[in-house]
Design a protein around this motif. Structure first.
Motif, PDB file in Angstrom:
ATOM      1  N   ASP A   8       0.604  -1.353  -0.256  1.00 49.24           N
ATOM      2  CA  ASP A   8       0.012  -0.299  -0.240  1.00 49.24           C
ATOM      3  C   ASP A   8       0.594   1.166  -0.190  1.00 49.24           C
ATOM      4  O   ASP A   8       0.399   2.407  -0.650  1.00 49.24           O
ATOM      5  CB  ASP A   8      -0.656   0.028   1.101  1.00 49.24           C
ATOM      6  N   PHE A   9       1.713   1.042   1.234  1.00 48.82           N
ATOM      7  CA  PHE A   9       2.878   2.787   1.102  1.00 48.82           C
ATOM      8  C   PHE A   9       3.597   2.642  -0.222  1.00 48.82           C
ATOM      9  O   PHE A   9       3.192   3.562  -0.573  1.00 48.82           O
ATOM     10  CB  PHE A   9       3.869   1.989   2.024  1.00 48.82           C
ATOM     11  N   LEU A  10       3.663   1.116  -1.047  1.00 51.73           N
ATOM     12  CA  LEU A  10       5.067   1.309  -2.483  1.00 51.73           C
ATOM     13  C   LEU A  10       4.078   2.324  -2.893  1.00 51.73           C
ATOM     14  O   LEU A  10       4.504   2.355  -3.812  1.00 51.73           O
ATOM     15  CB  LEU A  10       4.853   0.318  -3.016  1.00 51.73           C
ATOM     16  N   LEU A  11       2.514   1.753  -3.412  1.00 51.52           N
ATOM     17  CA  LEU A  11       1.888   2.443  -4.113  1.00 51.52           C
ATOM     18  C   LEU A  11       1.400   3.569  -3.972  1.00 51.52           C
ATOM     19  O   LEU A  11       1.490   4.168  -4.923  1.00 51.52           O
ATOM     20  CB  LEU A  11       0.859   0.802  -4.988  1.00 51.52           C
ATOM     21  N   SER A  12       1.023   3.479  -3.069  1.00 50.05           N
ATOM     22  CA  SER A  12       1.248   5.294  -2.499  1.00 50.05           C
ATOM     23  C   SER A  12       2.119   6.191  -3.361  1.00 50.05           C
ATOM     24  O   SER A  12       1.773   7.505  -3.713  1.00 50.05           O
ATOM     25  CB  SER A  12       0.353   5.491  -1.093  1.00 50.05           C
ATOM     26  N   ARG A  13       3.171   5.657  -2.844  1.00 52.05           N
ATOM     27  CA  ARG A  13       4.637   6.718  -3.853  1.00 52.05           C
ATOM     28  C   ARG A  13       4.373   6.421  -5.410  1.00 52.05           C
ATOM     29  O   ARG A  13       4.231   7.400  -6.239  1.00 52.05           O
ATOM     30  CB  ARG A  13       5.639   6.060  -3.233  1.00 52.05           C
ATOM     31  N   VAL A  14       3.645   5.198  -6.172  1.00 50.22           N
ATOM     32  CA  VAL A  14       4.025   5.306  -7.585  1.00 50.22           C
ATOM     33  C   VAL A  14       2.788   6.487  -7.722  1.00 50.22           C
ATOM     34  O   VAL A  14       2.843   6.759  -8.958  1.00 50.22           O
ATOM     35  CB  VAL A  14       3.438   3.841  -7.408  1.00 50.22           C
ATOM     36  N   GLU A  15       1.768   6.604  -6.781  1.00 50.40           N
ATOM     37  CA  GLU A  15       0.488   6.959  -7.661  1.00 50.40           C
ATOM     38  C   GLU A  15       0.794   8.749  -7.720  1.00 50.40           C
ATOM     39  O   GLU A  15       0.685   9.173  -8.406  1.00 50.40           O
ATOM     40  CB  GLU A  15      -0.346   6.689  -5.678  1.00 50.40           C
ATOM     41  N   LYS A  16       1.439   9.291  -6.332  1.00 59.33           N
ATOM     42  CA  LYS A  16       1.905  10.748  -5.997  1.00 59.33           C
ATOM     43  C   LYS A  16       2.981  10.561  -7.622  1.00 59.33           C
ATOM     44  O   LYS A  16       2.654  11.783  -8.334  1.00 59.33           O
ATOM     45  CB  LYS A  16       2.823  10.681  -5.462  1.00 59.33           C
TER      46      LYS A  16
END
Lengths: 261, 498
Positions: free
Chosen positions: B475-483
């Motif tokens: 979730d954390f990783l993908l939130s970074r990708v999202e940003k």
């Protein structure tokens, strides 16, 4: 033989006449099921002229404007641009021949000012260097310093600046015709005044044919060479501001003018 | 969808060439037998072994074997007699085995190897404080004795109801629970009686008394390897090898082995290996195969399951979401279908996969993909329809084609919403993938499943903690990708409007 001579001279006269006429609209109409949005419009606009559509909301002025670049497809009639019926041409090509300015700019928020202005030239495949040069030229023209504004995003501009960029975008590929849909109505009075003046300046400088929609009579009198007053999808009067003011053609026009005094 | 499944199945079968897939049911004895068979093959042939141990109940194992998804697992004669052949009559051990051998070969091309020697039949066990000794005597305490039985025993042909009828019992106080929980309940004295297997190592641990089956109700349950016909013919070395196991075990030996893995928590591999060595079934000088730590292996499997299914879901879901965003009349159908799919319990989706795609990784990936689809489709759809219509009109007015509008305007403006959907889907997938273990898909769920069956909290935590940590990390990783993926202009717009 004499007969033939007359024919030739008539033909030449017609061509001369057409060279001046930019847009001819014949029997233009739009129906949505049973509802008549616009009916039986006939008018011509000359090169370099500014035509303003005005009327109460729902009178069909915006529909008429949007039919001119086929954002709305007419259900009847013809639209000739420099003598060619645009309804029989490729719609994409037709639109790239006309600039378009929207009420709130309609700039792409994920693109820089530069890229927004360069939209049509890049769609037309202009070389990069030419695009760069053109963007800076246009920014200068609308009084935005290229160095400062070129790489900004729309969110970093004021409403007036956004509209300036919107105008620059419409002029970018140097189209002969510019369509404007209530371009200044969302601006504060001071900015509106500035942009109206800018508009007059650009139109005189580049001899563009401009068609715009407004609900502001004062603006129409200020900018337009010809005004078309519409009601319920029909043309009430189409004339110069002078003539409209002095001799309203119908009762509706008279009332309309009074209500805006 | 089907094509992708076929491609995946092909890839896996390529990888699985010269590999014997050994299965087991979800209880320690079956797993231990699976481990024995695996080691026997590994140490005596050049074949590779893929362990699908701890896979599922009789139906899943049998379906898997019958479809060729498994090559061998240990089945019990009584189970096959009742569950597969649906026989209701009682017969002697010998007759049962011979009938099974013939009918399985004729009907399914599945082959029974000689029995291993022990009879793990059902027994009814009670707390030692009760003074009864036979099943018949249950009638004297039938109103007060409390039973806890698992689902399978309740409903099978030779299970609880049949037993009550046969013995003329009327036992009103019955609750249903997992086998291992029933033991726990009995040790806490909330219930008095449960069913068990005669070789169960826990009988010793919980101090339970087996009631004698005085009217011989329970059929014989002799364990024997059951093998897929094509495999036997393809690898002729296997049959003699399985024959070496014949009669090597008896009830006492099996109970002791079960006790070691179940109660003393010795490693299945080690116990099986040692047994085979003592019996002389593997070479004296053989070395144990280097094994990847279970945690690494299962985490890797888990990530692979999640990764492949999420990517598949993106490949299907994003275009589909965009499509229904552009052609909205399809939206209710697509969103409705995927929505309904989401409401089916994940375990049920996995169970539906088994008869269609067999067991293992492929059906798990298909089920997880179906599960991940909804958030991805819905967000792609929302992303497309939430693009300001004014911008679309501007784009059309500038003479952009529909394709240009899609790629230059609608998709870039939807990236954040699409990414949020991908993020949700991936996190759901990380959690749901723990269920893949139920159908032999592997992953961290194996720890949980084993833990539940062994009533071992440590093992359950071994599965749940890494799975939860993985979900948070992903979730954390993908939130970074999202940003990172958000177009800069939109980032600025968002920051300025805050």
């Amino acid at each position: 033989m004499g007969c033939r001579g007359t024919y030739v001279s008539l033909e030449i006269g017609r061509i001369n006449n057409e060279r001046k006429i930019m847009i001819t609209v014949k029997n233009l109409g739009k129906m949505y099921d049973d509802f008549v949005a616009v009916s039986d419009l006939n008018f011509t606009v000359e090169r370099g002229e500014t035509l303003c559509f005005i009327g109460t909301s729902g009178c069909g002025k915006t529909t008429t404007l949007k039919m001119l670049n086929r954002l709305i497809e007419p259900t009847s009639g013809e639209i000739l641009l420099s003598g060619e019926n645009i309804l029989q041409q490729n719609v994409i090509d037709v639109r790239r021949e006309m600039g378009y300015v929207m009420q709130r700019g309609g700039l792409f928020p994920h693109w820089t000012v530069k890229r927004n202005i360069a939209l049509v030239p890049s769609l037309l495949g202009w070389p990069n260097a030419k695009i760069q040069q053109r963007v800076d030229e246009l920014l200068d023209l609308v009084n935005l310093d290229p160095g400062e504004y070129r790489d900004r995003f729309p969110a970093q501009l004021s409403g007036g600046q956004r509209q300036r960029v919107g105008i620059a975008r419409a002029f970018a590929a140097d189209p002969p015709v510019i369509l404007m849909d209530e371009p200044f109505s969302a601006l504060d009075p001071v900015t509106r005044k500035q942009l109206q003046e800018k508009c007059i300046e650009l139109k005189e400088k580049f001899e563009k044919t401009i068609l715009f929609v407004t609900h502001d009579l004062e603006e129409a009198f200020l900018l337009a060479d010809k005004i078309m007053i519409m009601d319920k999808g029909k043309m009430e009067q189409y004339d110069t501001p002078e003539n409209i003011k002095n001799s309203p053609a119908t009762e509706f026009v008279e009332k309309f003018l009074q209500s805006h005094e | 969808m089907k094509k992708i499944a076929i491609v995946l199945a092909l890839l896996i079968s390529l990888y699985a060439n010269n590999t014997i897939k050994v299965g087991s049911k979800v209880f320690p004895e079956s797993r231990l037998l699976g481990e024995m068979i695996s080691i026997l093959i590994e140490q005596n042939t050049s074949l590779k072994v893929e362990r699908n141990l701890w896979m599922g109940g009789t139906k899943i194992c049998f379906e898997a074997l019958n479809s060729g998804a498994l090559d061998v697992y240990c089945e019990y004669t009584g189970t096959a007699w009742n569950v597969v052949l649906k026989k209701k009559n009682r017969a002697s051990a010998d007759v049962v085995y011979k009938t099974l051998k013939k009918q399985f070969a004729d009907t399914y091309d599945l082959h029974w190897m000689p029995p291993l020697g022990f009879n793990n039949t059902y027994v009814i066990v009670v707390n030692k404080e009760w003074s009864i000794n036979t099943v018949s005597e249950l009638v004297t305490v039938q109103d007060k004795i409390k039973l806890a039985l698992n689902h399978e025993f309740m409903h099978r042909e030779d299970g609880f109801y049949a037993m009550c009828k046969f013995y003329g019992l009327d036992l009103p106080n019955v609750t249903t629970m997992e086998h291992s929980l029933a033991y726990k309940a009995i040790s806490e004295k909330t219930v008095d009686c449960t069913s068990a297997f005669s070789t169960d190592g826990k009988l010793v641990k919980y101090n339970l008394k087996a009631l004698r089956d005085d009217k011989n109700f329970f059929p014989p349950y002799f364990a024997a390897p059951l093998v897929y016909g094509k495999t036997l013919r393809k690898y002729p070395e296997l049959e003699p090898l399985f024959n070496t196991l014949a009669g090597r075990l008896n009830d006492e030996k099996m109970t002791k082995l079960n006790y070691r893995v179940e109660i003393k928590k010795e490693d299945f591999y080690d116990v099986a290996y040692e047994f085979l060595k003592v019996e002389g079934l593997i070479k004296e000088d053989s070395v144990k195969k280097e094994r990847e730590s279970q945690m690494t292996k299962l985490t890797r499997q888990h990530l692979l399951l999640v990764g492949i299914s999420t990517i598949l879901a993106i490949l299907i879901g994003v275009p589909l979401g965009i499509f229904i965003g552009k052609y909205r009349s399809f939206a209710p159908l697509v969103l409705g279908t995927t929505g309904v799919m989401q409401t089916i319990p994940s375990l049920a989706i996995l169970a539906i996969m088994v008869p269609i795609f067999g067991i293992g990784v492929v059906p798990s990936i298909i089920a997880l993909t179906l599960y991940a689809l909804l958030p991805i489709i819905r967000n792609a759809y929302t992303g497309i329809i939430s693009v300001d219509p004014e911008l679309i009109e501007a784009a059309r007015a500038m003479g952009m084609t529909n394709m240009q509008i899609l790629t230059m305007l609608e998709i870039p403006l939807s990236t954040t919403i699409v990414m949020a959907g991908v993020r949700t889907a991936t996190v759901i997938c990380v959690g749901t993938a723990t269920l893949a273990a139920f159908i032999g898909g592997g992953g961290l769920g194996e720890f949980i499943l084993t833990g539940i069956n062994l009533n071992d909290n440590y093992l359950i935590l071994c599965g749940t903690i890494p799975a939860a940590a993985l979900a948070i990390f992903v979730d954390f990783l993908l939130s970074r990708v999202e940003k990172w993926i958000e177009p800069q202009g939109l980032k600025i717009q968002r920051e300025l409007s805050n």
